[in-house]
Structure formats: structure tokens, C-alpha cells
Design an enzyme around this catalytic site. Sequence first.
Site, PDB file in Angstrom:
ATOM      1  N   GLU A   1       2.004  -0.754   8.104  1.00 31.85           N
ATOM      2  CA  GLU A   1       1.873   0.639   8.548  1.00 31.85           C
ATOM      3  C   GLU A   1       2.130   1.515   7.344  1.00 31.85           C
ATOM      4  OE1 GLU A   1       3.550   0.220  13.138  1.00 31.85           O
ATOM      5  OE2 GLU A   1       4.529   1.583  11.742  1.00 31.85           O
TER       6      GLU A   1
ATOM      7  N   ASP B   1      10.631  11.659  13.541  1.00 29.62           N
ATOM      8  CA  ASP B   1      11.263  10.802  12.548  1.00 29.62           C
ATOM      9  C   ASP B   1      12.673  11.255  12.221  1.00 29.62           C
ATOM     10  OD1 ASP B   1       9.348   8.721  11.714  1.00 29.62           O
ATOM     11  OD2 ASP B   1       8.073  10.459  11.300  1.00 29.62           O
TER      12      ASP B   1
END
Lengths: 284, 405
Positions: free
Chosen positions: A50, A61
Site C-alpha cells: 500500500e 490517520d
Amino acid sequence: MTARMKARFADLKRQNRAGLVTFITAGDPDDATSAAVLRALPGAGADVIELGMPFTDPMADGPTIQAAALRALKAGHRLSKTLAMVRDFRRDDDATPIVLMGYYNPIYVYGVDRFLADAKEAGVDGLIVVDLPPEEDRELCVPALAAGLNFIRLATPTTDDARLPAVLKNTSGFVYYVSVNGITGSAIPDYSRVASSVQRIKRHTDLPVAVGFGVKTPEGAAEVAAHADAVVVGTALIDVLARSLDGGRATPTTVDAVRGFVEGLARGVRSAKRPAPAAQEDRP
Amino acid sequence: MNKPDLPNSFRNGPDERGHFGNYGGRFVAETLMPLILELEKAYEAAKADPAFAAEIASLHTHYVGRPSPLYFAERLTEHCGGAKIYFKRDELNHTGAHKINNVLGQILLAMRMGKTRIIAETGAGQHGVATATACARFGLPCVVYMGAVDVERQKPNVFRMKMLGAEVVPVQSGARTLKDAMNEALRDWVTNVDDTFYCIGTAAGPHPYPAMVRDFQSIIGTEVRTQMQAAEGRLPDSLVACIGGGSNAIGLFHPFLDDAGIEIFGVEAAGHGLDTKAHAASLAGGKPGVLHGNRTYLLMDDDGQIEEGHSISAGLDYPGIGPEHAWLKDMGRVNYLSATDAGALDAFQLCCRLEGIIPALEPAHALAAVLELAPKRPRDHLMVMNMCGRGDKDIFTVADHLGGM
């Protein structure tokens, strides 16, 4: 599913082991180091990569991946350079699937059609776009599938059985099960619940199920690998990378530090105790 | 038949997917999606329940002090020599701004949904103060995310929130201002999905927030309709309001959007000037993009990275704007203007001296536009400006800029 993604998960199944999915942020801490880290990942044992597309406002995040994105942007990274990184990587590696992961705005501004064409041409296999739920599928998901890219969706503990079919409907490649409610790098998952969660999703789909959020060690990777088709490790890996930096800049140890950490995770994944393959073939 | 360029009504949005034309939507992480759908359902149910409206109305009367007056600004009108200028006095509300209108609606809704913990983001601190106030009133724990830079420049409001029992979390990520506070609130929400209600302060974010916040703020325009009829026997000719995210403006504008004869002006913050990088005028200087759950005009670079807004007013320096404003701009129904820091400071001082009203720096931007617009209009033109906040919080900022006075 792209041929690369299909081949990789078929291969993992033959080996009766879970895959290791590693996340890095493109351009962190600079383009050259990031490209070297990317090249080192498959050899260290990463089965799928990824690659984070940096964004100024990564709402899902935690501090570690936020900081990685800001380092990359500060060093001049941009979406076109992420695509160039993939293109370069593909010159030496045509087997490891790459999934771009990020937020919609940079893609939207780049232009959806142009982005999909360039991503496909660069050798991207799939997309994870955090802020595009199924309700917004016509934005990018439907065109991405038409362009031959996988659109990998996140399922979370809040995605109940009533909602799962909608989430899975246009998902391809694999399903990314986020094992805790929260941001990346947050709490350690409750491993005892990973198995039942994976089984719950598998009742609704034949796609491989990757599990992430909170996996930090080879032992943790092994725990998850016992039940999932793949284990995703992101924040812990970025932490290792960040610790190798000096004032935000790469040092001669940066690439090796990441490589060593990924090798450990790969051993963890491969050491997982798994039921015999036949036991997993209980679907008609 | 050709598709008509303009809708039959400007007041029917959003559609069932939360879109105002191309804007709005639900661009959130999967973890939040079930919560947003639940919120939408709960809000629709509350809207249909007369008890909910009655509860809000009672709080408006006895707690907020509504209706806020519609005040004829006589000396300012004389000074401009044109339109008759009225102020909608939402700065007289409890907590000193229009923010409380929205917060009470959302907190009542949160309690109906069984949520036991409230989070909010704040820039200037007015929404944080309003949220902390309502949480104190209803005995709910409250966490307010505020950029560390804003914590420094809006200290009086930080003290207020703390006195009201709220926890104020200074946000150190990103540029440490409002957009980062919103990111951090979203991170909290995604982590505490079971018990937490996110009380968004402006008419932005994922559907249903833009519509819901607008509905709660529409009390402003609804009152103006009645009050202007009483004062002048007719509706106003023009409306003016400042715009950061745009909740006070949409609250004033929305009840009038289908009165075709009424000119409507939204005023963005031009900071040091639209020709500089230091402004917060997303409509004038931005492009459509996706942030914080909705598509709207954003300040960003050509890679889609979000840029910082600048304004002397901490309540206006958000790099985006509510999606309904983005749509109204494209439709041409609302004229979007801008005012600089300097223009707002001049208007601020004029308002203090001519009307004995210390405005917040946010409506001082609207007032700067009024000073431009009013002289060009006839004496029978009725202009309403939303005085959406009082300036107590800003006196030190203003003093700094004016060299200590």
C-alpha cells in the site's frame, strides 16, 4: 481483479499462509529514499504494497502517518510523483500488487479520468480512498472498476451485517477490515475478535480479507495471520522509518531499518498456525 | 424541452444524497458512515416531532433571549447617506453570537439519540463557548478541539470554555488552526463512535450537517421576515452577512432565497487582499474540491493540498465554505463579495463610535461591505446586516492592530 492481484492471492492460498501488506507513504522522507524503500519491500517479504498518497488533511490517520505525509509534501512530493514511483518500481517488479491509498481531493483535482488512465499505465493495481464510502461510488469507484483497477473498501466494526452488502458490492481485490474504530496507529486490536470478524465478512463475500489497524509486531502479525487472508502493517513501519531519520532527513540506515522490520513481520506472518487448507474450503 | 438553468426553488436542497447541485455529499470514512446515516434518520424524526420544535422554541425564549432585535442603525444610515440600514442583533444572544442557535438544536438531538459525550471544533472560540454552554446546561461532558494557534489568540474564549466545564484540547497537528481542529474532532469521533456526538459549528461537513445547521440557524431570517414586516410593512430589499463556513449567512439568507427581488450579499474575508496568498475567500480565490466530508470551494494548491486561510478574524479563516453557498454562487442567487482586514477594522471602529455597538471582527467584514453598498442605494431601500457576534473577544486583537489605541 487485476491479474497481479489475482495471482498473488492465489499463490498465498496455495502456500496456505496469510499475505503481508505493508504501507509506506510515497515521498517520505524524500522521493529517492522512498523509492529505495519501496524497492526493498518485496525482497523483505511484503506480498502487497500500500503506497500512501500524501494529503495535508488526513482525517482518518494518527500522528505517525500525518507526520509522514507532511514530510513528503515538504520535500516536494505530489500525486504525479507517486505515479512515477510506481512506474519506476514496475521496471523491476511485475508481480507485487500496488494499492494506492489516500484521500479523494488530490485525485479529484488531478482529474478522475486522467488519474485512472495514468495509474493504470503506471502499473497500479488498486485504490483505497478513505473518504469515499459506497454512497459516493459514482465519483471514483465505478470509473476505477471500469478502468480495470481494484477498488478496495474498508469495513469497520461499525459496518454491521445490514450494511456489509452495500460496502462489499463494488469492492474488488480484497476487503480491508479495520479491526478497531479509530485512526491509524491507535489501539491494539482485540485478537480474539479478529477471527469472528473475518468470519462475519466471509459470510458475505469470497474476496480475501486483509486485517489492519494496530498491528505492530511480528507476534501481532502472526496472531492476525492465523485468521485473516492478509495482515496490514502501516503505522509501526512508518515509526521504524521515522526513528531512522535525523532531523526529518534520511540517513544511511533508513532503508535497512525498514527492510529489517518487514523481514521480522514476514517471519511472523509465515509462522502463524493456520487450519489445514481443506477447512477453509467450506463454501460451495 | 431544454433543462432550465435555474431551479424552481432555491430552498429545496439538498437532494436525498445530500447534494446541493455538484456540492455537498458524504465524503467520510466508512467508520463514520453508519453514524451519519443514523444522525440523518434521527434528525428527520426530530423535525417531524412538534415536541422537538417546542423545546427549541422554549430555550430560545428563556435561555437565548430570542427573538433578537431588528435594530435600525440610524446614525450609520445617516453616515452612508443611502439605504436604510438595519442590524439583526444576534450578538445579543446568550454567549454573544449566533452559534448558540445551532448548538441547542444539535445538543437536543444528541440527547434524543442517547449520546452521552459531546465533541466540537472551534476557531474563534464562539462555537466552542456555545457548545460548552449547552453542555453545562444539560450536564453533558464536552471536549472542544481548538488549533494551538487559535488557543493563543482567542484566550478569553478558552477561559470561558474551561469555566463552563469543557475540556479544551489544543491541536498541534498541521497548521494548528480551525481546519486542523476539525480533523482532530473527526479523529476523536471515529475513535469514540458509540457514545459521542460531533456538534459541528458551521453549515459544512458531511450531509446532513450543512442542511441541519442551516435549519437551526434559519431562525435568524425567519425572525427578520416578521420583524421587517412589523417595522416597515414589507420585506427588506437586501441582506448582507459575513461568511467563514457560512452558518450565520445561510441562516439569514435561506428564508429569503425565493424572494426574487431581494439582493443577497455574502462577504468573505479578503485578509491582506485577494491578490495576495493571505486571505480566506474560498469562493473568490478557491476551486471545487473535497474536504471534511463535503465537496465545496476550497483554498488549495494545484496538487489538491489544502492551504491555510488568513483573516484578522479567527472565525473566518477556514479554507472552505459550506456547500450550499458554493451552489448559490454557481447559481448566481447570492452575490459573494469580500472585505479586507483593513476594511473590517475601519468598519469595526465606525460601528463602535456611531452606534455604540462593538461588533465581532466577523460581522465587521459584513459591515465593510454595507459601507460600500448602502451609499449606492436609494433612501427607501431596506438593507439588513446580520450582526452575528459581539466584539468583546476581539478587543485585544484590534488594539494590537491599532497600536494599543
